[in-house]
Write a protein that holds these residues in place. Structure first.
Motif, PDB file in Angstrom:
ATOM      1  N   ASN A  99      35.750  43.643  38.536  1.00  0.00           N
ATOM      2  CA  ASN A  99      35.715  42.278  39.053  1.00  0.00           C
ATOM      3  C   ASN A  99      34.566  42.183  40.048  1.00  0.00           C
ATOM      4  N   LEU A 100      33.862  41.067  40.016  1.00  0.00           N
ATOM      5  CA  LEU A 100      32.701  40.954  40.915  1.00  0.00           C
ATOM      6  C   LEU A 100      32.392  39.491  41.209  1.00  0.00           C
ATOM      7  N   VAL A 101      31.571  39.303  42.251  1.00  0.00           N
ATOM      8  CA  VAL A 101      31.023  37.984  42.591  1.00  0.00           C
ATOM      9  C   VAL A 101      29.508  38.099  42.543  1.00  0.00           C
ATOM     10  N   ARG A 102      28.893  37.213  41.772  1.00  0.00           N
ATOM     11  CA  ARG A 102      27.439  37.262  41.650  1.00  0.00           C
ATOM     12  C   ARG A 102      26.831  35.930  42.057  1.00  0.00           C
ATOM     13  N   ARG A 103      25.567  36.004  42.422  1.00  0.00           N
ATOM     14  CA  ARG A 103      24.772  34.810  42.696  1.00  0.00           C
ATOM     15  C   ARG A 103      23.504  34.852  41.846  1.00  0.00           C
ATOM     16  N   ARG A 104      23.173  33.706  41.286  1.00  0.00           N
ATOM     17  CA  ARG A 104      21.916  33.594  40.548  1.00  0.00           C
ATOM     18  C   ARG A 104      21.028  32.588  41.288  1.00  0.00           C
ATOM     19  N   TRP A 105      19.859  33.044  41.665  1.00  0.00           N
ATOM     20  CA  TRP A 105      18.973  32.326  42.572  1.00  0.00           C
ATOM     21  C   TRP A 105      17.792  31.703  41.835  1.00  0.00           C
ATOM     22  N   LEU A 106      17.330  30.584  42.417  1.00  0.00           N
ATOM     23  CA  LEU A 106      16.061  29.974  42.033  1.00  0.00           C
ATOM     24  C   LEU A 106      15.318  29.656  43.319  1.00  0.00           C
ATOM     25  N   ASP A 107      14.088  30.142  43.415  1.00  0.00           N
ATOM     26  CA  ASP A 107      13.253  29.915  44.605  1.00  0.00           C
ATOM     27  C   ASP A 107      11.886  29.449  44.115  1.00  0.00           C
ATOM     28  N   ASN A 108      11.574  28.155  44.305  1.00  0.00           N
ATOM     29  CA  ASN A 108      10.357  27.646  43.681  1.00  0.00           C
ATOM     30  C   ASN A 108       9.490  26.817  44.621  1.00  0.00           C
ATOM     31  N   ASP A 109       8.216  26.737  44.247  1.00  0.00           N
ATOM     32  CA  ASP A 109       7.226  25.929  44.961  1.00  0.00           C
ATOM     33  C   ASP A 109       6.462  25.103  43.936  1.00  0.00           C
ATOM     34  N   PHE A 110       6.263  23.836  44.288  1.00  0.00           N
ATOM     35  CA  PHE A 110       5.551  22.919  43.400  1.00  0.00           C
ATOM     36  C   PHE A 110       4.603  22.094  44.253  1.00  0.00           C
ATOM     37  N   TYR A 111       3.315  22.108  43.903  1.00  0.00           N
ATOM     38  CA  TYR A 111       2.348  21.382  44.710  1.00  0.00           C
ATOM     39  C   TYR A 111       1.194  20.909  43.834  1.00  0.00           C
ATOM     40  N   GLY A 112       0.464  19.925  44.329  1.00  0.00           N
ATOM     41  CA  GLY A 112      -0.662  19.421  43.554  1.00  0.00           C
ATOM     42  C   GLY A 112      -1.204  18.127  44.105  1.00  0.00           C
ATOM     43  N   LEU A 113      -1.945  17.445  43.262  1.00  0.00           N
ATOM     44  CA  LEU A 113      -2.557  16.181  43.653  1.00  0.00           C
ATOM     45  C   LEU A 113      -2.577  15.236  42.464  1.00  0.00           C
ATOM     46  N   THR A 114      -2.587  13.951  42.770  1.00  0.00           N
ATOM     47  CA  THR A 114      -2.793  12.901  41.774  1.00  0.00           C
ATOM     48  C   THR A 114      -3.885  11.975  42.292  1.00  0.00           C
ATOM     49  N   TYR A 115      -4.577  11.301  41.372  1.00  0.00           N
ATOM     50  CA  TYR A 115      -5.640  10.393  41.803  1.00  0.00           C
ATOM     51  C   TYR A 115      -5.864   9.322  40.745  1.00  0.00           C
ATOM     52  N   ALA A 116      -6.418   8.200  41.178  1.00  0.00           N
ATOM     53  CA  ALA A 116      -6.773   7.123  40.249  1.00  0.00           C
ATOM     54  C   ALA A 116      -7.882   6.275  40.862  1.00  0.00           C
ATOM     55  N   PHE A 117      -8.961   6.091  40.127  1.00  0.00           N
ATOM     56  CA  PHE A 117     -10.048   5.179  40.500  1.00  0.00           C
ATOM     57  C   PHE A 117      -9.933   3.938  39.620  1.00  0.00           C
ATOM     58  N   SER A 118      -9.952   2.777  40.239  1.00  0.00           N
ATOM     59  CA  SER A 118      -9.861   1.520  39.497  1.00  0.00           C
ATOM     60  C   SER A 118     -11.143   0.724  39.667  1.00  0.00           C
ATOM     61  N   TYR A 119     -11.640   0.194  38.555  1.00  0.00           N
ATOM     62  CA  TYR A 119     -12.890  -0.569  38.568  1.00  0.00           C
ATOM     63  C   TYR A 119     -12.716  -1.823  37.724  1.00  0.00           C
ATOM     64  N   ALA A 120     -12.981  -2.967  38.327  1.00  0.00           N
ATOM     65  CA  ALA A 120     -12.849  -4.251  37.632  1.00  0.00           C
ATOM     66  C   ALA A 120     -14.175  -4.995  37.712  1.00  0.00           C
ATOM     67  N   PRO A 121     -15.087  -4.740  36.760  1.00  0.00           N
ATOM     68  CA  PRO A 121     -16.394  -5.381  36.814  1.00  0.00           C
ATOM     69  C   PRO A 121     -16.325  -6.891  36.631  1.00  0.00           C
ATOM     70  N   LEU A 180      -1.490  13.883  47.805  1.00  0.00           N
ATOM     71  CA  LEU A 180      -1.217  15.312  47.858  1.00  0.00           C
ATOM     72  C   LEU A 180       0.292  15.479  48.003  1.00  0.00           C
ATOM     73  N   HIS A 181       0.844  16.488  47.356  1.00  0.00           N
ATOM     74  CA  HIS A 181       2.291  16.654  47.430  1.00  0.00           C
ATOM     75  C   HIS A 181       2.675  18.121  47.407  1.00  0.00           C
ATOM     76  N   TYR A 182       3.846  18.398  47.986  1.00  0.00           N
ATOM     77  CA  TYR A 182       4.408  19.751  47.960  1.00  0.00           C
ATOM     78  C   TYR A 182       5.929  19.644  47.952  1.00  0.00           C
ATOM     79  N   THR A 183       6.567  20.407  47.068  1.00  0.00           N
ATOM     80  CA  THR A 183       8.017  20.451  46.990  1.00  0.00           C
ATOM     81  C   THR A 183       8.475  21.894  47.098  1.00  0.00           C
ATOM     82  N   LYS A 184       9.414  22.123  48.014  1.00  0.00           N
ATOM     83  CA  LYS A 184      10.005  23.446  48.164  1.00  0.00           C
ATOM     84  C   LYS A 184      11.473  23.372  47.779  1.00  0.00           C
ATOM     85  N   GLY A 185      11.886  24.232  46.871  1.00  0.00           N
ATOM     86  CA  GLY A 185      13.280  24.280  46.458  1.00  0.00           C
ATOM     87  C   GLY A 185      13.799  25.706  46.478  1.00  0.00           C
TER      88      GLY A 185
END
Length: 809
Positions: A426-448, A389-394
């Protein structure tokens, strides 16, 4: 009398015999496999096995000694030896049932039986080359790799290209978990400062490889496994100082194995540099925490790592005229842009290290934190599971100052002052990125059975990214406020895949594999983009990515392999947004053929690989860029990369070793259309046939001579050549990066003193002969009294050094 004198002499020498010192050495293996990095202890003396599994102690006093051998994932061995002479003592370690740490990444890794081309980078290799530069620079001497640095010295924004394919086409995973940004598909190593200090090993696969989770591998894959700790408790302090006021300070701690089951490790890092480019400074901070439980049939690990970066922007590069010190050309550029007096003076007087930005807080600021829960279990001797399980906050922004920018670009009203109407400010600006990334990975291994194994796995990932802008200061604020978002849009991406892999040895010498992956993507972007245009983009894509291959073992030392793989890749965010609804981009398709030969002996390792990568609808650069310097791309019907790669190492004798690799390739687009000008009525269209793909050198060569004149001391002389690269797809010699040949030197000295486990002194001297070169650049053309082409380059530092002191307690 003579007899008496002889006896007296022998008696006098007894203490000398009693204090005699001897050599104890040997090899640590697991069956036929040598073990690199195993810990060997005799009393207060400790060492580790080298890449050949060998260890060596000198000056061991005579008598009975206890020797202990340990390595994570294997059963410890303790043996009492009687040291009366030089001893060769070998050990064969047995795995702790099944669960070594590499089970976490096994589903995404290639091995000797895999019909793909790859390069393993060990922990020792990483440590030797880790002087605080970003991860790409630690990998720069591997086959087909070219690295880039915006600030010119390897700290800050850096990139890596494999077989000419950029960051967004390189699949990156950490412990099998995707790291590529879901929307841009790039990996930003600046957000992972000093991550190499927490890495156990890296596998680089070229081509499609065995990539399973995350972005499609259209050039290669970086499969990273983080630290699995050490058997014994440790503390480590690492400090680096170098050119451009570069500092790296790292502290690492570990408990070792507690009750042979638990372990905890941590790292805290800080890197700062003024950069080679003027004001190209970086301040980077990071930490890494991990804890693990390892049972006979279970493995549970929790990783938390985070990076915070603040870099002064140097991503614009420098104009070609400034790069060449062409004063008339600079003056013409000043007139064309145009530049005011202050900016013109900056261009004319800054030299090779010119930076167009002068606002004191023209910075990029970003924080990214990763959380990983990894679990593996052996259900039976034939069936196992691993998942995560994983979660990334940026979150972060870049800040910039703009002169006389139109109020309407920010949805602001014109300002009336008396009889004057103010339309720009004349101005000063900011450009923002606010993100969330989450999910799961899995693997079943079988060696008969021993000759047959299956892996069924997959992943589900969800990404949400908010993009918005703020004006935080303006000379004429109009109806704006500091909290107002003058644009806002949100990207949502669901990414699901499932795969089935099978390996079958028809006979002992012949291995077949098949890998079938299905991937589904749902991507939407809604809201207003930074030019205040409405966005309502939705795309659903379904991909089928099969891979097949075979490996034949000629004997125990050599094998040949061949594979065919299909990869599909979705467009990135900029392709959708910049293209707009009228130019909806197509997904890319790649058919990859790999044929190779590998030879492995104790003194000589050698491999040769031939490949053909055939693209349909590849997205390539058009020569246009947007307002923040990102390139526009368009689909081309057919293109290809064909090449041959060689990689080898030779241990000449106990003191000298040679390492070398070479990549020779041909990279072509069948038909390419160049567009110059924004207005359809006056736009110039040029058509080209069979041109070189941009940023794809035809030759990348590397050689290294390693000299070890004494125990613990090593000197490496390195040389790398990269042939010319075109900045766009027109194969125009007026729009190219010149080829370059750069030489580096690395010195290292390991020794023990003051009862410390190890002291390491390292020195890295880059660009020994002060070569003037640029490793990256861009170009665009427009109409201005005819066609004008602007080339920009990212100059790299001349001769510079990094000095490292590492103390392990």
């Amino acid at each position: 009398m003579k007899k008496f004198n002889l006896v007296a002499l022998l008696v006098a020498l007894i203490p000398c015999f009693a204090c005699a010192q001897f050599v104890v050495n040997g090899k640590i293996t697991n069956g036929n496999k040598t073990i690199n990095g195993a810990t060997v202890k005799i009393g207060d003396f400790t060492t580790a096995t080298n890449a050949s599994g060998n260890y060596r102690f000198e000056n061991i006093p005579g008598g009975k000694k206890t020797i202990k051998v340990s390595f994570v994932g294997y059963r410890n061995i303790t043996k009492v030896i009687d040291v009366t002479a030089d001893i060769i003592q070998n050990f064969d370690l047995k795995e702790q049932v099944f669960l070594a740490e590499d089970v976490i990444v096994r589903a995404t890794r290639a091995n000797d039986k895999s019909a793909t081309t790859y390069k393993n980078i060990s922990k020792k290799d990483i440590e030797e080359n880790n002087f605080g530069q970003d991860l790409p620079f630690i990998l720069q001497n591997t086959p087909s790799v070219v690295v880039t640095s915006d600030a010119g010295a390897g700290v800050g924004y850096t990139g890596i290209r494999i077989r000419g394919s950029d960051n967004s086409r390189t699949n990156v995973t950490v412990n099998g978990i995707p790291i590529n940004d879901s929307e841009s598909q790039g990996t930003f190593y600046v957000n992972m400062p000093d991550f190499a200090s927490s890495v156990n090993n890296i596998q680089i696969q070229r081509g499609v490889g065995t990539s399973t989770n995350g972005a499609g591998a259209f050039g290669g894959s970086l499969n990273i496994q983080t630290t699995n700790g050490e058997v014994e408790p440790y503390a480590e302090v690492n400090n680096t100082y170098g050119s451009f006021n570069t500092w790296k300070n790292t502290v690492k701690l570990g408990t070792g194995l507690i009750n042979n089951k638990f372990s905890f490790d941590g790292r805290l890092s800080r890197i700062s540099s003024d950069g080679y480019v003027d004001r190209g400074a970086s301040l980077l901070k990071s930490y890494f925490l991990t804890g693990a439980y390892q049972g006979n049939k279970d493995l549970l690990r929790i990783n938390i790592f985070s990076g915070q970066e603040k870099t002064y922007q140097s991503w614009n590069g420098i104009p070609e005229s400034r790069y060449n010190n062409d004063v008339p050309g600079m003056k013409a550029y000043i007139d064309r842009v145009p530049l005011d007096g202050e900016d013109a003076a900056n261009l004319l007087n800054s030299g090779f290290r010119y930076n167009s930005f002068t606002y004191n807080n023209q910075t990029d600021n970003y924080n990214q934190s990763h959380y990983q829960l990894l679990y593996a279990r052996e259900i039976s001797n034939k069936f196992s599971f691993n998942g995560a399980l994983h979660y990334t906050k940026g979150a972060g922004y870049y800040e910039e100052f703009l002169k006389a920018d139109s109020l309407k670009n920010y949805g602001l009203k014109e300002v009336i002052i008396g009889s004057d109407t103010v339309k720009a400010t004349n101005l000063v600006r900011r450009r923002w990125l606010d993100n969330d990334f989450y999910g799961l990975t899995y693997a079943f291994s079988y060696a008969p059975k021993k000759a047959l194994n299956f892996t069924l796995g997959g992943a589900y990932n969800q990404y949400t990214g908010g993009h918005y802008g703020q004006v935080i200061w303006a000379q004429y604020a109009s109806n704006g406020s500091i909290d107002r978002h003058y644009y806002y849009n949100e990207g949502n991406k669901n990414d699901f895949n499932t795969y089935l892999k099978a390996n079958y040895s028809a006979v002992e010498a012949l291995n077949f594999f098949v890998d079938l992956q299905y991937r589904r993507i749902n991507y939407t972007i809604k809201g207003t983009e930074n030019e205040l245009n409405s966005l309502d983009i939705k795309d659903n894509l379904n991909f089928f990515n099969p891979k097949i291959g075979a490996t034949y073992f000629i004997d125990t030392k050599q094998n040949v392999y061949a594979s065919f793989s299909v990869a599909n890749k979705e467009p990135n965010r900029d392709d959708y947004v910049d293209g707009g609804m009228k130019a909806f981009p197509k997904s890319e398709n790649l058919n990859d053929v790999e044929i190779g030969y590998r030879y492995k002996k104790e003194q000589l390792n050698f491999g040769v690989n031939a490949y053909g990568m055939f693209y349909k609808n590849q997205l390539v650069l058009t020569g246009r860029i947007n307002d923040v310097g990102s390139p526009y791309r368009q689909n081309v019907d057919k293109s290809y990369r064909i090449g041959i790669e060689l990689d080898g190492s030779y241990q000449i004798n106990s003191q000298f070793a040679l390492n070398a690799n070479a990549a020779i390739s041909r990279n072509k687009i069948k038909n390419f259309i160049e567009y110059i000008g924004e207005d359809d009525s006056s736009q110039i269209i040029n058509k080209y046939n069979l041109t070189d793909i941009s940023y794809s050198p035809n030759a990348v060569l590397f050689g290294e001579l390693v000299y070890k004149p004494a125990k613990g001391f090593a000197l490496a002389l390195q040389s790398k050549y990269v042939s010319k690269q075109y900045l766009d797809n027109t194969q125009n010699n007026a729009r190219k990066l010149d080829g370059y040949w750069v030489n580096n030197a690395r010195l290292g000295y390991n020794f023990q003193a003051f009862k410390l486990k190890n002291i390491n002194l390292g020195l890295l001297v880059n660009n020994l002969f002060d070569k003037k070169y640029a490793s990256n650049g861009y170009t665009y053309s427009y109409l201005y009294n005819g066609v004008v082409t602007e080339n920009f380059y990212y100059p790299q530092a001349g001769t510079n050094f990094l000095l490292n002191l590492n103390i392990k307690i």
